[in-house]
Design a protein around this motif. Structure first.
Motif, short mmCIF file in Angstrom:
data_model
loop_
_atom_site.label_atom_id
_atom_site.label_comp_id
_atom_site.label_asym_id
_atom_site.label_seq_id
_atom_site.Cartn_x
_atom_site.Cartn_y
_atom_site.Cartn_z
N ALA A 100 23.60 20.06 20.70
CA ALA A 100 22.33 19.53 20.56
C ALA A 100 22.19 19.47 18.95
N GLY A 101 22.34 20.55 18.29
CA GLY A 101 22.12 20.44 16.91
C GLY A 101 22.92 19.68 16.17
N MET A 104 21.77 15.94 16.74
CA MET A 104 20.76 15.29 16.00
C MET A 104 20.99 15.35 14.63
N LEU A 105 21.84 16.18 14.00
CA LEU A 105 22.38 16.36 12.61
C LEU A 105 23.00 14.74 12.20
N GLU A 107 22.48 12.17 13.96
CA GLU A 107 21.26 10.90 14.05
C GLU A 107 20.76 10.97 12.85
N GLU A 108 20.33 12.03 12.50
CA GLU A 108 19.42 12.10 10.99
C GLU A 108 20.44 11.50 9.80
N ALA A 111 20.58 7.84 9.96
CA ALA A 111 19.53 7.16 9.28
C ALA A 111 19.31 7.24 8.00
#
Lengths: 374, 146
Positions: A100-101, A104-105, A107-108, A111
């Motif tokens: 999960a981490g 999300m990393l 995705e960040e 962006a």
């Protein structure tokens, strides 16, 4: 029991080891209670341990697979590929947490940074050659257009000196002068042939103490040159045709030394009337003409400005002492002249060019004859 | 307590509590203690639409009153980037007075940590991460206005 019926001490040790193993795993229920003698108890414990070992092996294998997947996602992130995602399972264990981490990393990062795939896509889709050169003049990056233009393999270009492609190239000097724009220069291909390019260079500044290098974009001028050449040839042809048309539109036909005929054919407008006047005056002056015949048999339609231009031509001819004669006036033209109530002021007109020529010849002959006795 | 066009199911319960179930969460408003308790549905993958629904439910359940929030993400599986951005926007953060995030599991802790990072980028009410609901509630109590 030994083969000889005696007690084997190794058997006792096996029992002890198995029971110790069962206790070591920290399970409250171990060792397994089983009815019967000690051997039965050991066997039951061994079965439980075997089952546990199978489960451990299975979960170890799964954990290995998941770690391998996480490792691949991490590698993708390191390669600036943010699209790769790790599977988050239902166990909600530490590996799921890591998955999960990482997701999300990614995705960040996606962006906030530009992915390598995006940048590569831009560089590779460029139609112009792109080379990134270090301050020392070593080629670091070459795009597909560079490979195609220079006919080198990409591996041959990267790591090579930029001087190989642009003889006399100095990255340091270009950095010093702040780059250049559309500088025409020869670019050397692998086979030794050269191609003219427009080279633009800009400094690659990544905010460090010194520039990272130079971004060189070169546009092949071969096609541009060919187009320029074709355009030039076309322009010349158009100019030649224009001159020819101009000459043909006002042909000056000398009937004799003193008579000049100007047969006008086709559409006749104000501009053409003006051209005709200029050509006619020039021709009359050169030839010492006495009579100029304007034959408009070939003019079917004429508008008011053109009629005005024609009348202006007649007046101009008269001003330099030449008699103007007009022949071949068609009904449409005659009607237009009448409607405009233009005074032709004694201008001689004839139905045909032939009549006009006869008149002119007689007139010039008569003027040439010495005066007879009265 | 219905929210038009949403997947919410609302319940009025006894003892001064109200409940709303959305696709992603079960939300309880403890009127007596004055805080909203949000528990993510096991295995929920929170999208932007889920996030919007959650915020709408929160406003509905509190009748627009600004309250502290206790959000348990221990069973949640993922929260999309768009949903995180939405939750951390100043306009949404202005809708509550404090936020206690309960991780409580490896995935939950990771989600809560990323949530903290996202929230830290904008100004807003106090926010803290916990591993147990008890600790979270203890901290949240100080923001409850009777």
């Amino acid at each position: 029991m030994t083969a000889h019926g005696g007690h084997d001490p190794r058997q006792a040790e096996i029992h002890r080891l198995i029971l110790d193993l069962a206790r070591d795993k920290g399970d409250e229920s171990a060792p397994v209670e089983a009815p019967g003698d000690e051997t039965n108890q050991v066997l039951s414990t061994l079965r439980a341990l075997a089952e546990e070992l199978r489960m451990h092996r299975s979960s170890f294998s799964k954990a290995n697979e998941r770690l391998s997947e996480l490792s691949e996602v991490m590698n993708a992130l390191l390669s600036l590929d943010y699209e790769r995602k790790a599977q988050v399972g239902d166990e909600n264990d530490i590996l799921d947490g890591m998955a999960a981490g990482l997701n999300m990393l990614g995705e960040e990062l996606s962006a906030t940074t530009v992915s390598r795939a995006y940048v590569s896509g831009i560089i590779e889709s460029m139609t112009d050659m792109l080379l990134v050169v270090t301050p020392e003049g070593i080629i670091q990056t070459a795009n597909q257009a560079a490979v195609a233009l220079l006919r080198y393999e990409r591996d041959e270009l990267t790591g090579a000196c930029a001087d190989l492609v642009f003889p006399g190239f100095s990255a340091e000097a270009l950095i010093e002068q702040g780059g250049l724009r559309d500088d025409e220069r020869l670019c050397k291909r692998k086979d030794g042939s050269t191609v003219t390019v427009a080279l633009s260079t800009s400094i690659l500044d990544l905010g460090k103490e010194r520039p990272e290098g130079l971004v060189c974009v070169a546009r092949d001028l071969t096609a541009t040159r060919r187009l320029d050449e074709e355009r030039w040839q076309l322009r010349e042809a158009v100019q030649r045709q224009s001159i020819l048309l101009h000459e043909l539109s006002t042909p000056l036909i000398p009937i004799s030394d003193k008579v000049l005929a100007v047969p006008l054919i086709g559409p006749f407008d104000e501009e053409r009337a003006s051209q005709m006047t200029a050509t006619l005056l020039e021709g009359i002056t050169d030839r010492r003409t006495e009579i100029a015949i304007l034959d408009i048999t070939g003019v079917r339609r004429i508008d008011a400005p053109a009629i005005t231009g024609l009348v202006r031509a007649v007046r101009a001819i008269r001003l330099i002492g030449v008699e103007a004669v007009m022949t071949g006036i068609r009904s449409g033209v005659a009607k237009a002249l009448c409607e405009m109530e233009i005074d032709l002021g004694g201008l001689r007109t004839f139905g045909s060019l032939q009549q006009g020529i006869v008149y002119a010849m007689n007139r010039t002959r008569a003027s040439a004859r010495p005066p007879g006795p009265t | 307590l219905t929210i038009p066009g949403s997947h919410c199911q609302a319940y009025a319960t006894s003892m001064g509590t109200r409940q709303i179930h959305t696709r992603a969460v079960q939300m309880t408003f403890d009127e007596d203690r004055g805080y909203v308790h949000v528990v993510h549905v096991p295995g929920s993958n929170v999208s932007k639409a889920d996030a919007v629904e959650l915020v709408e439910a929160m406003e509905k359940i509190t009748d627009g009153r600004k309250c502290p929030q206790l959000v348990d993400v221990s069973k949640c599986k993922s929260v999309s980037f768009e949903a995180r951005a939405y939750f951390s926007s100043p306009s949404i953060r202005a809708k509550y007075t404090a936020l206690a995030l309960v991780g409580g599991s490896p995935v939950g802790n990771m989600l809560a940590n990323f949530g903290l990072v996202a929230f830290s980028k904008t100004d807003g009410p106090p926010i803290k991460m916990f591993t147990s609901e008890r600790d979270a509630l203890e901290w949240l109590t100080r923001f409850i206005v009777r």
